[in-house]
Design a protein around this motif. Structure first.
Motif, PDB file in Angstrom:
ATOM      1  N   GLY A  30      70.968  16.941  20.614  1.00  0.00           N
ATOM      2  CA  GLY A  30      70.706  17.794  21.767  1.00  0.00           C
ATOM      3  C   GLY A  30      71.466  17.411  23.016  1.00  0.00           C
ATOM      4  N   TRP A  31      71.597  16.122  23.246  1.00  0.00           N
ATOM      5  CA  TRP A  31      72.190  15.609  24.486  1.00  0.00           C
ATOM      6  C   TRP A  31      73.614  16.128  24.691  1.00  0.00           C
ATOM      7  CZ3 TRP A  31      70.132  12.165  28.121  1.00  0.00           C
ATOM      8  CH2 TRP A  31      71.027  11.551  28.984  1.00  0.00           C
ATOM      9  N   VAL A  32      74.467  15.964  23.703  1.00  0.00           N
ATOM     10  CA  VAL A  32      75.882  16.326  23.845  1.00  0.00           C
ATOM     11  C   VAL A  32      76.063  17.833  24.048  1.00  0.00           C
ATOM     12  CG1 VAL A  32      78.138  16.326  22.697  1.00  0.00           C
ATOM     13  CG2 VAL A  32      76.709  14.279  22.645  1.00  0.00           C
ATOM     14  N   PRO A  33      75.473  18.695  23.207  1.00  0.00           N
ATOM     15  CA  PRO A  33      75.667  20.139  23.444  1.00  0.00           C
ATOM     16  C   PRO A  33      75.126  20.610  24.796  1.00  0.00           C
ATOM     17  CG  PRO A  33      74.754  19.770  21.259  1.00  0.00           C
ATOM     18  CD  PRO A  33      74.731  18.457  21.964  1.00  0.00           C
ATOM     19  N   LEU A  34      73.990  20.068  25.222  1.00  0.00           N
ATOM     20  CA  LEU A  34      73.434  20.471  26.519  1.00  0.00           C
ATOM     21  C   LEU A  34      74.345  20.011  27.658  1.00  0.00           C
ATOM     22  CD1 LEU A  34      69.651  19.728  25.913  1.00  0.00           C
ATOM     23  CD2 LEU A  34      70.719  21.973  26.179  1.00  0.00           C
ATOM     24  N   GLN A  35      74.863  18.792  27.548  1.00  0.00           N
ATOM     25  CA  GLN A  35      75.767  18.269  28.561  1.00  0.00           C
ATOM     26  C   GLN A  35      77.035  19.107  28.614  1.00  0.00           C
ATOM     27  OE1 GLN A  35      78.917  16.564  30.337  1.00  0.00           O
ATOM     28  NE2 GLN A  35      78.961  16.293  28.147  1.00  0.00           N
ATOM     29  N   GLN A  36      77.551  19.499  27.444  1.00  0.00           N
ATOM     30  CA  GLN A  36      78.761  20.319  27.399  1.00  0.00           C
ATOM     31  C   GLN A  36      78.528  21.698  28.013  1.00  0.00           C
ATOM     32  OE1 GLN A  36      79.624  20.092  23.214  1.00  0.00           O
ATOM     33  NE2 GLN A  36      80.909  18.275  23.453  1.00  0.00           N
ATOM     34  N   LEU A  37      77.354  22.261  27.778  1.00  0.00           N
ATOM     35  CA  LEU A  37      77.021  23.550  28.382  1.00  0.00           C
ATOM     36  C   LEU A  37      77.041  23.449  29.905  1.00  0.00           C
ATOM     37  CD1 LEU A  37      75.970  26.490  28.240  1.00  0.00           C
ATOM     38  CD2 LEU A  37      73.665  25.506  28.153  1.00  0.00           C
ATOM     39  N   LEU A  38      76.412  22.415  30.431  1.00  0.00           N
ATOM     40  CA  LEU A  38      76.407  22.255  31.892  1.00  0.00           C
ATOM     41  C   LEU A  38      77.794  21.916  32.423  1.00  0.00           C
ATOM     42  CD1 LEU A  38      73.087  20.636  33.099  1.00  0.00           C
ATOM     43  CD2 LEU A  38      73.822  22.990  33.123  1.00  0.00           C
ATOM     44  N   ALA A  39      78.622  21.251  31.622  1.00  0.00           N
ATOM     45  CA  ALA A  39      80.002  20.985  32.052  1.00  0.00           C
ATOM     46  C   ALA A  39      80.762  22.295  32.218  1.00  0.00           C
ATOM     47  CB  ALA A  39      80.705  20.083  31.039  1.00  0.00           C
ATOM     48  N   ARG A  40      80.544  23.236  31.292  1.00  0.00           N
ATOM     49  CA  ARG A  40      81.196  24.550  31.420  1.00  0.00           C
ATOM     50  C   ARG A  40      80.709  25.282  32.657  1.00  0.00           C
ATOM     51  NH1 ARG A  40      79.928  26.680  25.791  1.00  0.00           N
ATOM     52  NH2 ARG A  40      79.606  24.555  25.216  1.00  0.00           N
ATOM     53  N   ILE A  41      79.411  25.206  32.898  1.00  0.00           N
ATOM     54  CA  ILE A  41      78.853  25.858  34.094  1.00  0.00           C
ATOM     55  C   ILE A  41      79.400  25.175  35.348  1.00  0.00           C
ATOM     56  CG2 ILE A  41      76.717  26.223  35.397  1.00  0.00           C
ATOM     57  CD1 ILE A  41      75.323  26.604  32.648  1.00  0.00           C
ATOM     58  N   GLY A  42      79.556  23.849  35.289  1.00  0.00           N
ATOM     59  CA  GLY A  42      80.070  23.095  36.432  1.00  0.00           C
ATOM     60  C   GLY A  42      81.498  23.439  36.802  1.00  0.00           C
ATOM     61  N   ARG A  43      82.237  24.081  35.914  1.00  0.00           N
ATOM     62  CA  ARG A  43      83.618  24.491  36.203  1.00  0.00           C
ATOM     63  C   ARG A  43      83.679  25.814  36.966  1.00  0.00           C
ATOM     64  NH1 ARG A  43      84.819  24.015  30.530  1.00  0.00           N
ATOM     65  NH2 ARG A  43      84.407  21.851  30.093  1.00  0.00           N
ATOM     66  N   TRP A  44      82.548  26.466  37.110  1.00  0.00           N
ATOM     67  CA  TRP A  44      82.549  27.733  37.830  1.00  0.00           C
ATOM     68  C   TRP A  44      82.970  27.492  39.279  1.00  0.00           C
ATOM     69  CZ3 TRP A  44      77.151  30.084  36.245  1.00  0.00           C
ATOM     70  CH2 TRP A  44      77.184  30.424  34.898  1.00  0.00           C
ATOM     71  N   PRO A  45      83.692  28.451  39.850  1.00  0.00           N
ATOM     72  CA  PRO A  45      84.083  28.306  41.261  1.00  0.00           C
ATOM     73  C   PRO A  45      82.841  28.120  42.136  1.00  0.00           C
ATOM     74  CG  PRO A  45      85.193  30.171  40.246  1.00  0.00           C
ATOM     75  CD  PRO A  45      84.175  29.680  39.256  1.00  0.00           C
ATOM     76  N   LEU A  47      80.990  25.537  42.216  1.00  0.00           N
ATOM     77  CA  LEU A  47      80.164  24.436  41.710  1.00  0.00           C
ATOM     78  C   LEU A  47      80.972  23.163  41.462  1.00  0.00           C
ATOM     79  CD1 LEU A  47      77.857  26.290  39.153  1.00  0.00           C
ATOM     80  CD2 LEU A  47      77.314  25.572  41.474  1.00  0.00           C
ATOM     81  N   ARG A  48      82.276  23.300  41.434  1.00  0.00           N
ATOM     82  CA  ARG A  48      83.129  22.127  41.173  1.00  0.00           C
ATOM     83  C   ARG A  48      82.937  21.036  42.212  1.00  0.00           C
ATOM     84  NH1 ARG A  48      88.195  25.742  40.238  1.00  0.00           N
ATOM     85  NH2 ARG A  48      87.527  26.709  38.315  1.00  0.00           N
ATOM     86  N   TRP A  49      82.725  21.428  43.451  1.00  0.00           N
ATOM     87  CA  TRP A  49      82.578  20.438  44.507  1.00  0.00           C
ATOM     88  C   TRP A  49      81.328  19.598  44.296  1.00  0.00           C
ATOM     89  CZ3 TRP A  49      78.439  20.043  47.782  1.00  0.00           C
ATOM     90  CH2 TRP A  49      77.589  21.137  47.855  1.00  0.00           C
ATOM     91  N   ILE A  50      80.282  20.198  43.672  1.00  0.00           N
ATOM     92  CA  ILE A  50      79.060  19.429  43.406  1.00  0.00           C
ATOM     93  C   ILE A  50      79.363  18.302  42.427  1.00  0.00           C
ATOM     94  CG2 ILE A  50      76.748  19.508  42.401  1.00  0.00           C
ATOM     95  CD1 ILE A  50      76.537  22.396  43.456  1.00  0.00           C
ATOM     96  N   GLU A  51      80.089  18.624  41.352  1.00  0.00           N
ATOM     97  CA  GLU A  51      80.432  17.595  40.379  1.00  0.00           C
ATOM     98  C   GLU A  51      81.323  16.531  41.010  1.00  0.00           C
ATOM     99  OE1 GLU A  51      81.672  18.737  36.513  1.00  0.00           O
ATOM    100  OE2 GLU A  51      79.715  19.592  36.059  1.00  0.00           O
ATOM    101  N   GLY A  52      82.241  16.943  41.866  1.00  0.00           N
ATOM    102  CA  GLY A  52      83.084  15.971  42.558  1.00  0.00           C
ATOM    103  C   GLY A  52      82.274  15.046  43.438  1.00  0.00           C
TER     104      GLY A  52
END
Length: 165
Positions: A30-45, A47-52
């Motif tokens: 569960g951990w990896v697929p959920l993390q990958q899903l949020l990584a894709r969402i984090g690439r949205w314009p 939201l990138r600054w939040i991850e940075g």
């Protein structure tokens, strides 16, 4: 007297092993697929600054950030328990399940983003190394079982059917 204490100790040991196995299974599948899903969402314009910003946190800031999902989800889970207490059991269970999955996704992504900072803390690096050694030993034993192999076959079959749709 020792005979009387062995049974509860074995029962607690079995219960703890079962809980750890479920935790590792959830992390493994569960951990990896959920993390990958949020990584894709984090690439949205936007939201990138939040991850940075999260990546730039100092070690203790990263530790503090992990309290946020717990603090935000606790009222939701309490509300779900209240709903269950008032006869809305299915709704309450659904809210708890969604909160657990959502919280796990957020924590998984936060961990991925903050792991370099967290590993600067000696106690965290030590705990992580011991956890990984323990987890790998448990997984090695689990992977050798018939039940694990069957679960992997069923999961692979389910994923293939899902992708065909």
């Amino acid at each position: 007297m020792h005979q009387l204490l062995r049974w509860p100790a074995r029962a607690l040991s079995g219960l703890a092993s079962g809980v750890l196995a479920l935790l590792i299974l959830f992390e493994e599948w569960g951990w990896v697929p959920l993390q990958q899903l949020l990584a894709r969402i984090g690439r949205w314009p936007g939201l990138r600054w939040i991850e940075g910003w999260v990546r730039s946190l100092p070690p203790w800031g990263a530790v503090g950030l992990f309290a946020l999902p717990t603090a935000l989800l606790l009222p939701v889970k309490l509300l779900a328990l209240w709903a269950m207490g008032h006869g809305h059991v299915v709704l309450g269970l659904a809210v708890i399940a969604l909160a657990k999955v959502g919280g796990t996704a957020v924590v998984a992504r936060l961990f991925t983003l903050t792991q370099p900072a967290l590993m600067q803390l000696r106690w965290f690096a030590w705990t992580m190394a011991h956890w990984m050694r323990f987890k790998n030993a448990v997984l090695e034993r689990a992977h050798a079982t018939w039940a694990w192999r069957m679960a992997r076959v069923l999961r692979r079959h389910w994923v293939q059917r899902w992708r065909r749709r």
